[in-house]
Motif scaffolding. Structure first.
Motif, mmCIF file in Angstrom:
data_model
loop_
_atom_site.group_PDB
_atom_site.id
_atom_site.type_symbol
_atom_site.label_atom_id
_atom_site.label_comp_id
_atom_site.label_asym_id
_atom_site.label_seq_id
_atom_site.Cartn_x
_atom_site.Cartn_y
_atom_site.Cartn_z
ATOM 1 N N ASN A 113 -0.733 -0.769 4.682
ATOM 2 C CA ASN A 113 -1.404 0.515 4.875
ATOM 3 C C ASN A 113 -2.198 0.817 3.617
ATOM 4 O OD1 ASN A 113 -1.031 3.812 4.507
ATOM 5 N ND2 ASN A 113 -1.633 3.150 6.533
ATOM 6 N N ASN A 145 2.151 -2.123 -4.578
ATOM 7 C CA ASN A 145 0.940 -1.306 -4.602
ATOM 8 C C ASN A 145 0.098 -1.739 -5.780
ATOM 9 O OD1 ASN A 145 -0.449 1.014 -3.364
ATOM 10 N ND2 ASN A 145 -0.279 1.908 -5.410
ATOM 11 N N THR A 174 -3.824 0.040 8.935
ATOM 12 C CA THR A 174 -5.010 0.469 8.197
ATOM 13 C C THR A 174 -6.140 0.801 9.168
ATOM 14 O OG1 THR A 174 -4.365 -1.003 6.401
ATOM 15 C CG2 THR A 174 -6.668 -0.281 6.449
ATOM 16 N N SER A 181 -1.604 0.021 -7.876
ATOM 17 C CA SER A 181 -1.173 0.812 -9.031
ATOM 18 C C SER A 181 0.351 0.930 -8.930
ATOM 19 C CB SER A 181 -1.793 2.205 -8.997
ATOM 20 O OG SER A 181 -3.162 2.109 -8.680
ATOM 21 N N THR A 213 -1.178 10.861 13.048
ATOM 22 C CA THR A 213 -0.592 12.059 12.469
ATOM 23 C C THR A 213 -0.782 12.050 10.959
ATOM 24 O OG1 THR A 213 1.457 13.313 12.305
ATOM 25 C CG2 THR A 213 1.668 10.943 12.222
ATOM 26 N N ILE A 214 -0.570 13.196 10.331
ATOM 27 C CA ILE A 214 -0.625 13.235 8.874
ATOM 28 C C ILE A 214 0.749 12.840 8.309
ATOM 29 C CG2 ILE A 214 -2.524 14.889 8.683
ATOM 30 C CD1 ILE A 214 -0.410 17.094 8.286
ATOM 31 N N ALA A 215 0.761 12.518 7.009
ATOM 32 C CA ALA A 215 1.965 11.940 6.405
ATOM 33 C C ALA A 215 3.252 12.764 6.613
ATOM 34 C CB ALA A 215 1.711 11.683 4.914
ATOM 35 N N LYS A 265 2.914 4.105 -8.486
ATOM 36 C CA LYS A 265 3.196 4.822 -7.232
ATOM 37 C C LYS A 265 4.476 4.324 -6.565
ATOM 38 C CE LYS A 265 -1.471 6.269 -6.145
ATOM 39 N NZ LYS A 265 -2.648 5.923 -5.364
ATOM 40 N N GLY A 289 0.847 -1.192 0.000
ATOM 41 C CA GLY A 289 0.000 0.000 0.000
ATOM 42 C C GLY A 289 0.878 1.236 0.000
ATOM 43 N N LEU A 290 0.837 1.948 -1.119
ATOM 44 C CA LEU A 290 1.715 3.122 -1.265
ATOM 45 C C LEU A 290 0.895 4.359 -1.610
ATOM 46 C CD1 LEU A 290 4.564 1.422 -3.373
ATOM 47 C CD2 LEU A 290 4.511 1.769 -0.879
ATOM 48 N N GLY A 291 -0.198 4.552 -0.850
ATOM 49 C CA GLY A 291 -0.956 5.790 -0.990
ATOM 50 C C GLY A 291 -0.193 6.909 -0.297
ATOM 51 N N GLU A 292 -0.918 7.961 0.047
ATOM 52 C CA GLU A 292 -0.253 9.112 0.682
ATOM 53 C C GLU A 292 0.536 8.685 1.919
ATOM 54 O OE1 GLU A 292 -2.315 13.002 1.012
ATOM 55 O OE2 GLU A 292 -2.211 12.601 3.168
ATOM 56 N N MET A 293 -0.107 7.864 2.762
ATOM 57 C CA MET A 293 0.555 7.461 4.004
ATOM 58 C C MET A 293 1.552 6.327 3.765
ATOM 59 S SD MET A 293 1.171 7.825 7.130
ATOM 60 C CE MET A 293 0.018 8.985 7.843
ATOM 61 N N GLN A 338 -6.527 1.554 2.024
ATOM 62 C CA GLN A 338 -7.792 2.199 2.359
ATOM 63 C C GLN A 338 -8.826 1.149 2.731
ATOM 64 O OE1 GLN A 338 -7.764 5.784 2.328
ATOM 65 N NE2 GLN A 338 -9.325 5.169 3.753
ATOM 66 N N VAL A 354 -9.971 -4.295 2.504
ATOM 67 C CA VAL A 354 -8.898 -4.395 1.503
ATOM 68 C C VAL A 354 -7.666 -5.039 2.138
ATOM 69 C CG1 VAL A 354 -7.303 -3.076 0.037
ATOM 70 C CG2 VAL A 354 -9.724 -2.440 0.127
ATOM 71 N N ILE A 377 -2.131 5.234 13.320
ATOM 72 C CA ILE A 377 -1.305 6.424 13.087
ATOM 73 C C ILE A 377 -2.119 7.660 13.454
ATOM 74 C CG2 ILE A 377 -0.080 7.765 11.340
ATOM 75 C CD1 ILE A 377 0.198 5.097 9.748
HETATM 76 N N1 LIG Z 1 -3.033 10.129 4.835
HETATM 77 C C1 LIG Z 1 -2.973 10.380 6.134
HETATM 78 O O1 LIG Z 1 -2.600 11.481 6.567
HETATM 79 C C2 LIG Z 1 -3.381 9.317 7.129
HETATM 80 C C3 LIG Z 1 -3.253 9.592 8.515
HETATM 81 C C4 LIG Z 1 -3.551 8.603 9.449
HETATM 82 C C5 LIG Z 1 -4.014 7.379 9.015
HETATM 83 N N2 LIG Z 1 -4.151 7.136 7.665
HETATM 84 C C6 LIG Z 1 -4.675 5.831 7.264
HETATM 85 O O2 LIG Z 1 -3.762 5.189 6.383
HETATM 86 C C7 LIG Z 1 -4.501 4.372 5.452
HETATM 87 C C8 LIG Z 1 -4.129 4.779 4.040
HETATM 88 O O3 LIG Z 1 -4.473 6.142 3.871
HETATM 89 P P1 LIG Z 1 -3.919 7.033 2.680
HETATM 90 O O4 LIG Z 1 -4.194 8.442 3.065
HETATM 91 O O5 LIG Z 1 -2.544 6.631 2.323
HETATM 92 O O6 LIG Z 1 -4.933 6.631 1.513
HETATM 93 P P2 LIG Z 1 -4.744 6.822 -0.060
HETATM 94 O O7 LIG Z 1 -3.730 7.851 -0.379
HETATM 95 O O8 LIG Z 1 -6.127 7.001 -0.593
HETATM 96 O O9 LIG Z 1 -4.168 5.402 -0.507
HETATM 97 C C9 LIG Z 1 -4.996 4.263 -0.429
HETATM 98 C C10 LIG Z 1 -4.149 3.044 -0.629
HETATM 99 O O10 LIG Z 1 -5.015 1.880 -0.584
HETATM 100 C C11 LIG Z 1 -4.850 1.154 -1.804
HETATM 101 N N3 LIG Z 1 -6.099 0.497 -2.165
HETATM 102 C C12 LIG Z 1 -7.351 1.003 -2.126
HETATM 103 N N4 LIG Z 1 -8.237 0.081 -2.551
HETATM 104 C C13 LIG Z 1 -7.511 -1.026 -2.865
HETATM 105 C C14 LIG Z 1 -7.858 -2.321 -3.337
HETATM 106 N N5 LIG Z 1 -9.127 -2.668 -3.578
HETATM 107 N N6 LIG Z 1 -6.867 -3.226 -3.522
HETATM 108 C C15 LIG Z 1 -5.566 -2.899 -3.269
HETATM 109 N N7 LIG Z 1 -5.172 -1.684 -2.812
HETATM 110 C C16 LIG Z 1 -6.145 -0.758 -2.616
HETATM 111 C C17 LIG Z 1 -4.490 2.220 -2.819
HETATM 112 O O11 LIG Z 1 -3.942 1.603 -3.973
HETATM 113 P P3 LIG Z 1 -3.925 2.440 -5.371
HETATM 114 O O12 LIG Z 1 -2.752 3.361 -5.264
HETATM 115 O O13 LIG Z 1 -3.804 1.398 -6.393
HETATM 116 O O14 LIG Z 1 -5.250 3.182 -5.430
HETATM 117 C C18 LIG Z 1 -3.474 3.003 -2.011
HETATM 118 O O15 LIG Z 1 -2.239 2.315 -1.890
HETATM 119 C C19 LIG Z 1 -5.974 4.585 5.775
HETATM 120 O O16 LIG Z 1 -6.430 3.585 6.644
HETATM 121 C C20 LIG Z 1 -5.964 5.922 6.456
HETATM 122 O O17 LIG Z 1 -7.097 6.135 7.289
HETATM 123 C C21 LIG Z 1 -3.836 8.071 6.732
#
Ligand SMILES: NC(=O)c1ccc[n+]([C@@H]2O[C@H](COP(=O)([O-])OP(=O)(O)OC[C@H]3O[C@@H](n4cnc5c(N)ncnc54)[C@H](OP(=O)(O)O)[C@@H]3O)[C@@H](O)[C@H]2O)c1
Length: 290
Positions: free
Chosen positions: A63, A30, A90, A32, A118-120, A35, A7-11, A65, A69, A116
């Motif tokens: 990590n 990831n 997650t 996609s 905090t923000i990224a 990323k 999982g390589l989204g924002e976090m 969404q 997942v 977590i």
């Molecule tokens: N961002 C923050 O500041 C923050 C802070 C605290 C906690 N968190 C937690 O960290 C987690 C991730 O957050 P994020 O902000 O990084 O989210 P994000 O940027 O939206 O990234 C979502 C991640 O989940 C993957 N994903 C979603 N659906 C999927 C599926 N069906 N199969 C495989 N992979 C899938 C996405 O893959 P693709 O790239 O392929 O879409 C991506 O790697 C969440 O639980 C969030 O609540 C985030």
């Protein structure tokens, strides 16, 4: 240490980057794949499947969404799980952590769940808070590497679902406080008072608010609500004033009227001499008892 990040989204990308920067051998996956490119350019290896990512490491961070997942990815990687430690970061309802723990341990993996707080951009900073639940022994084994992600890394329970409840409790407090603040801001604005001036001049009063949390928390834990001062009956006139002022100034009265009703109901039930913390009994009842 060999670590995989799934999982390589924002976090997730930020977590992987912090581990790479700390000198660990990091494999990433990831959905996609694009990323992963900046991380691969920085020295990470790209796995071709979640299973390959799990196989490549001793410690596996997930990590994504949504807990559903994360569970699907764990299932997909099932054959590679024995002997690994999964750290699922997650968010989701706490039952998803319990289900993921059952899934991972049934496949012979150790499991921790992290929340977590905090923000990224704050990942890796000394002040970044991350709560962990699961076996203390497993946490102790990996604490040093987990601390790379947040200086204020804390094991809070043997139960892996507890960190998610901690996170939700924080959000619960945050939204309640913010709604109160924003209602007050609307009131101040309607009265022509700059909010910044108010926050500066009322700083000492505002700074005293957090001291109520441990005080009320202790009362609630003990179930002892009787108080010699500041009892519920003294709140009602102030709430009446706030409702009247809000109405007069043409701003929302729903929020203060809701609070007024909670207090009025508690008084009607004979709790006028109790601490404000007595209202936990209102919030703690089942909706069906309402
Ligand atoms: N961002 C923050 O500041 C923050 C802070 C605290 C906690 N968190 C937690 O960290 C987690 C991730 O957050 P994020 O902000 O990084 O989210 P994000 O940027 O939206 O990234 C979502 C991640 O989940 C993957 N994903 C979603 N659906 C999927 C599926 N069906 N199969 C495989 N992979 C899938 C996405 O893959 P693709 O790239 O392929 O879409 C991506 O790697 C969440 O639980 C969030 O609540 C985030």
């Amino acid at each position: 240490m060999r670590i995989s990040a799934i999982g390589l989204g924002e976090m997730g990308a930020t977590l992987a980057a912090a581990l790479l920067a700390a000198g660990h051998e990091v494999t990433v996956w990831n959905r996609s794949a694009d990323k992963a490119e900046p991380l691969v350019a920085a020295g990470a290896r790209l796995a071709e499947s979640p299973e390959a990512a799990v196989r490549a490491a001793e410690l596996v961070l997930i990590n994504v969404q949504g807990g559903a997942v994360a569970a699907d990815l764990l299932r997909a990687a099932g054959a590679a799980l024995p002997g690994r430690t999964v750290v699922n970061l997650t968010d989701g309802p706490s039952e998803q952590a319990t289900a993921a723990w059952e899934l991972a341990t049934a496949h012979g993996a150790d499991y921790l769940h992290g929340q977590i707080m905090t923000i990224a951009p704050a990942i890796g900073s000394p002040d970044a808070v991350i709560f962990y639940g699961g076996s203390r022994q497993v946490f102790d084994r990996h604490e040093a590497v987990l601390r790379v992600l947040g200086g204020r890394t804390t094991h809070v329970s043997e139960d892996p679902s507890v960190p998610l409840v901690y996170g939700m409790a924080f959000h619960d407090i945050m939204w309640g406080l913010l709604n109160g603040f924003l209602h007050a801001a609307a009131l101040l604005r309607a009265a022509g008072i700059p909010i910044g001036r108010y926050t500066e001049q009322a700083e000492a009063s505002l700074a005293a608010l957090p001291s109520l949390f441990p005080m009320f928390g202790g009362e609630i834990d003990r179930g002892e609500y009787a108080t010699p001062f500041g009892a519920l009956l003294h709140h009602l006139p102030s709430l009446d004033d706030l409702v009247t002022e809000s109405h007069t100034r043409g701003i929302d009265v729903v929020l203060p009227a809701y609070t007024r009703q909670l207090v009025a109901d508690a008084l009607a039930a004979g709790h006028g001499n109790d601490s404000y913390s007595r209202l936990v009994e209102h919030f703690g009842r089942r909706a069906s008892d309402a």
